[in-house]
Scaffold this active site. Structure first.
Site, mmCIF file in Angstrom:
data_model
loop_
_atom_site.group_PDB
_atom_site.id
_atom_site.type_symbol
_atom_site.label_atom_id
_atom_site.label_comp_id
_atom_site.label_asym_id
_atom_site.label_seq_id
_atom_site.Cartn_x
_atom_site.Cartn_y
_atom_site.Cartn_z
ATOM 1 C CB SER A 1 9.735 -9.473 -20.279
ATOM 2 O OG SER A 1 10.423 -10.011 -19.207
ATOM 3 C CD1 TRP A 2 14.345 -11.558 -25.169
ATOM 4 C CD2 TRP A 2 16.054 -10.771 -23.955
ATOM 5 N NE1 TRP A 2 15.469 -11.539 -25.972
ATOM 6 C CE2 TRP A 2 16.529 -11.077 -25.250
ATOM 7 C CE3 TRP A 2 16.940 -10.255 -23.013
ATOM 8 C CZ2 TRP A 2 17.860 -10.883 -25.626
ATOM 9 C CZ3 TRP A 2 18.275 -10.061 -23.384
ATOM 10 C CH2 TRP A 2 18.717 -10.378 -24.674
ATOM 11 N N GLY B 1 11.663 -13.667 -22.701
ATOM 12 C CA GLY B 1 12.564 -14.793 -22.433
ATOM 13 C C GLY B 1 13.943 -14.261 -22.078
ATOM 14 C CG ASP C 1 7.340 -7.032 -13.366
ATOM 15 O OD1 ASP C 1 7.869 -8.108 -13.004
ATOM 16 O OD2 ASP C 1 7.332 -6.641 -14.534
ATOM 17 C CG HIS D 1 6.836 -9.859 -15.838
ATOM 18 N ND1 HIS D 1 7.681 -8.787 -16.067
ATOM 19 C CD2 HIS D 1 7.179 -10.801 -16.747
ATOM 20 C CE1 HIS D 1 8.491 -9.090 -17.058
ATOM 21 N NE2 HIS D 1 8.211 -10.303 -17.503
HETATM 22 N N1 STX Z 1 12.893 -13.245 -18.158
HETATM 23 C C1 STX Z 1 12.198 -12.079 -18.483
HETATM 24 C C2 STX Z 1 11.224 -12.309 -19.588
HETATM 25 O O1 STX Z 1 11.434 -11.909 -20.691
HETATM 26 C C3 STX Z 1 13.801 -13.121 -17.078
HETATM 27 C C4 STX Z 1 10.066 -13.061 -19.247
HETATM 28 N N2 STX Z 1 9.573 -13.190 -18.066
HETATM 29 N N3 STX Z 1 8.504 -14.024 -18.142
HETATM 30 C C5 STX Z 1 8.390 -14.367 -19.378
HETATM 31 O O2 STX Z 1 9.341 -13.765 -20.094
HETATM 32 C C6 STX Z 1 7.405 -15.315 -19.931
HETATM 33 C C7 STX Z 1 6.481 -14.590 -20.876
HETATM 34 C C8 STX Z 1 8.163 -16.370 -20.701
HETATM 35 C C9 STX Z 1 6.613 -15.940 -18.805
#
Ligand code: STX
Length: 316
Positions: free
Chosen positions: A110-111, A43, A265, A293
């Site tokens: 990701s985050w 997120g 990604d 991703h």
């Molecule tokens: N957001 C990067 C991130 O953490 C910019 C992220 N990208 N997709 C997701 O999280 C979901 C899992 C919420 C689809």
């Protein structure tokens, strides 16, 4: 190709009051005497899901999931008050102490990689290792790529849906326009914007369309937290210095780390993983040739579970 471990139920699910009236959901599953591993979700605002338990051998790991402040089952829901990166780092540290854990493995996507890296840089001696998927350095250019110009060129059809709630005269600065609507008093406009925001992100997360992922992240409760928290964090440049993670790499050189990133990604382009690896040359680095991703991309799941199995042997 390795696939998820079988479904398991948490042995404990509980809540932890943290600062400023925030209250976190957390849970434990697997082996209570196993290697502690913290699942750090994306997120910001993505929250955890039940399948997140299934990246870890439940006989070897003490699996801990938690919802970062403001999302998932944490309360107050979708709150951006007293919600900054520094708060999230201290929440993790408070949870570690609460659980009586000396050191733990971090598993972030990701985050979740941004936050894991920043936590490790602040508390390096608390971290046994890191498994990081879909590196997100959260610099201005990384945010701009996904919310203004970049991914828009790869998914122009989905991009139309992202532009839809934003008046033409505000489209030169989509992040601030979204932030304005997502923090407005108009509940209908807020929810509609949240849905467009989260649908865009979910649709761009996989190489092949995934109705399951899109359905989950566009559902009202999840979409609202994800969109409000992301917009709040990103207009504030994640409350960190530009290039903070790269500039402080020296502090985490010694921590065993595995980096896994999909070649295609489109949320977090792979270049970020390469740049991280350049400053953490000892880290294992896998570019998955046929993945986007999401952690649910088959090649990414395979690499993630290989990594948790290897860490289980190494840390046994
Ligand atoms: N957001 C990067 C991130 O953490 C910019 C992220 N990208 N997709 C997701 O999280 C979901 C899992 C919420 C689809």
């Amino acid at each position: 190709m390795l696939t998820l471990f079988p479904e398991i139920q948490p042995s404990v699910s509980s809540r932890l009051p943290v600062s400023d009236g925030h209250d976190l959901y957390y849970e434990q599953s697997g082996n209570a005497r196993g290697i502690p591993v913290l699942f750090v979700h994306g997120g910001p605002g993505g929250g955890t899901s039940e399948f997140n338990r299934r990246f870890f051998d439940p006989e070897k790991y003490r699996i801990i999931l938690f919802d970062q402040r403001g999302c998932g089952k944490s309360r107050p829901h979708a709150s951006i008050e007293n919600n900054t990166t520094a708060h999230l780092i201290e929440d993790i540290e408070q949870l570690r102490k609460h659980l009586g854990i000396d050191q733990w493995l971090l598993f972030g996507g990701s985050w979740g990689t941004t936050l894991s890296l920043l936590y490790a840089q602040k508390y390096p001696d608390k971290v046994l290792g890191m498994i990081l998927r879909g590196i997100f350095l959260c610099r201005e250019q990384d945010i701009h790529w996904f919310y203004q110009h970049g991914a828009s060129q790869i998914f122009p059809d989905f991009w139309k849906g992202f532009l839809e709630p934003i008046p033409l005269e505000e489209q030169h600065d989509l992040l601030n326009a979204y932030h304005r609507i997502l923090t407005s008093d108009n509940e209908i406009a807020r929810m509609s914007a949240a849905k467009s925001w989260s649908t865009w992100e979910a649709k761009c997360s996989t190489l092949e369309p995934s109705t399951g992922l899109v359905g989950h992240f566009s559902a009202p409760h999840v979409a609202l937290a994800l969109a409000r928290l992301e917009a709040h964090y990103f207009v504030n440049k994640a409350f960190i210095e530009d290039n903070q993670i790269i500039n402080n790499a020296a502090t985490i050189q010694h921590i065993p780390t595995t980096i896994i990133h999909g070649r295609y990604d489109m949320v977090c382009p792979v270049r970020q993983a390469l740049e991280l690896h350049e400053v953490l040359p000892e880290a294992a680095f896998h570019i998955v040739r046929d993945a986007g991703h999401s952690a649910m991309e088959p090649g990414i799941t395979d690499n993630l579970i290989k990594a948790t199995n290897q860490f289980a042997l190494r840390l046994a």
